[in-house]
Scaffold this motif. Sequence first.
Motif, short mmCIF file in Angstrom:
data_model
loop_
_atom_site.label_atom_id
_atom_site.label_comp_id
_atom_site.label_asym_id
_atom_site.label_seq_id
_atom_site.Cartn_x
_atom_site.Cartn_y
_atom_site.Cartn_z
N UNK A 123 -8.60 5.32 -4.15
CA UNK A 123 -8.33 5.61 -5.79
C UNK A 123 -7.18 5.53 -6.29
N UNK A 124 -6.48 5.76 -5.90
CA UNK A 124 -5.09 5.52 -6.33
C UNK A 124 -4.25 4.69 -6.68
N UNK A 125 -4.74 3.77 -4.92
CA UNK A 125 -4.24 2.17 -5.20
C UNK A 125 -4.73 1.42 -7.05
N UNK A 126 -6.45 2.06 -6.39
CA UNK A 126 -7.31 1.27 -7.69
C UNK A 126 -5.97 1.96 -9.83
N UNK A 127 -5.78 3.42 -9.74
CA UNK A 127 -5.69 3.29 -10.66
C UNK A 127 -4.09 2.80 -11.12
N UNK A 128 -3.44 2.83 -10.11
CA UNK A 128 -2.11 2.10 -10.19
C UNK A 128 -2.49 0.72 -10.16
#
Length: 470
Positions: A123-128
């Motif tokens: 999810x962190x990668x998706x947001x970034x």
Amino acid sequence: MHLIPMSWSHSHLHLLVSVFPSVGLIFALGFYVAALATDNEFFKRTCLWVFGGLGVLALAAYISGEGSLPQLADRDFITRDQVLEHYQWSLGAITAAVLSGVIALVALLRAGRAQKVPGAALITVLALQMVTLALMATAAWTGWNMNHREFNFPTPDGGTPTTWAHIHVILNHLPTVGFVFALFLFVLGLARGNQGMKRAGLVTFVICSILGAPTYVTGAAAMFALTEPPVAGISKALINAHRDWAVIALFGLGATGAAAWIELFRYRYLGRYSKTSLNVVLVLAILTLGVMAVTGSRGGLINHPEIHEAGEILASNSNAGWSVVIEQLINNVIWFVPWQTAHFFGYTLVFATVLVVCLRILGVFKSMPFSAVHRLLPLGVFGVMINVFTGMLMLMADTARYVSEPSFWPKMFFLPIGAIAVLYFSVSENLWRVKAGDDATIGAKAVAVLVFASWIIVIMGGRLLPYVTL
């Protein structure tokens, strides 16, 4: 064929490299969301590697951009403020791309041989990556304004708006770059036997083929915007050379997209992909990508003087090329009428299919399972193929008039929306499980309304062309 010019310049290299981390990120994010939705672990890990690769490409774009700065100083139509604005936004975009790419690779390394990559990291990668996409879009916009003089040309009285040249430059990167990513994913899916990646590749081939139609049409509009009346520095001969290859690319996209959709349709009933059919799609995709590379290279020659070689002899005959011959041939009413008749027949097939399928999704004909109306979809796809072919021929016959009609552009705007939304009917698992007497989900009904409204607007726009004029 100018794919790699003898006088390779930093500007040319920057133009080629910079488009992949920006436009490519759109497709990479789409694949990533699909991997998360299907919980396909190998697919998710592949997307994380792709994000890391895009970070490396972003660095390459920065290096090539730095090298092109001295060349930009010699161009009188580029201001220092434009260069500075593009440079600042690019720094932000590249920093975000590298940072998010590093985080994606770290998530992979930390997961190691674990069964799954942790959800929080995904999810962190998706947001970034979504933040990176916004920065990339802004940087690309400032770069396009700097390198494309045609954006600033005034629209002549009664002429085609030069806005379409701007739209074409933005739009033509979607099917080309998207096709590269689709082919990469498809080949990897074939090599690993990953069904989800095969399916994602097939779906993306179909989407790119659909986007090919508005890309070609906006290119035709741009041609007339920049040549009638003629604009200094823009060669009609170079445009015709580009258009010749664009016709072939459009047919290649159509063939690849049709073959990919047929395999998606067959999979619904067989539960497996045909190795022969997948190989056919692969061969068509490779050939089409080669044609698209030549098409893009010839398009770059039109308005990028920095990639011309010194003393190079360029095309100068504005009446040369097979697209000009086709244009003159279809202008003869004897040839125009049969294609127009076939065009109307294609719309009949499309609308009849859309009507029945959408009504079933909206709750009519509930005594039938969705699988029954699903069998009608090949008729609609066949109608779309007819209309793309015949519509292109009719457009070539009288491009200047068509693109200046107010009803033409709503037609072209909603056509890809309606066609891509129909693709949902082919791949949706929820719809496929709708049995006799069952209701479709709210989301499926919303898509059905969008599809139905889009195709009504497309057909109305086409029928109003002879009657509504500026």
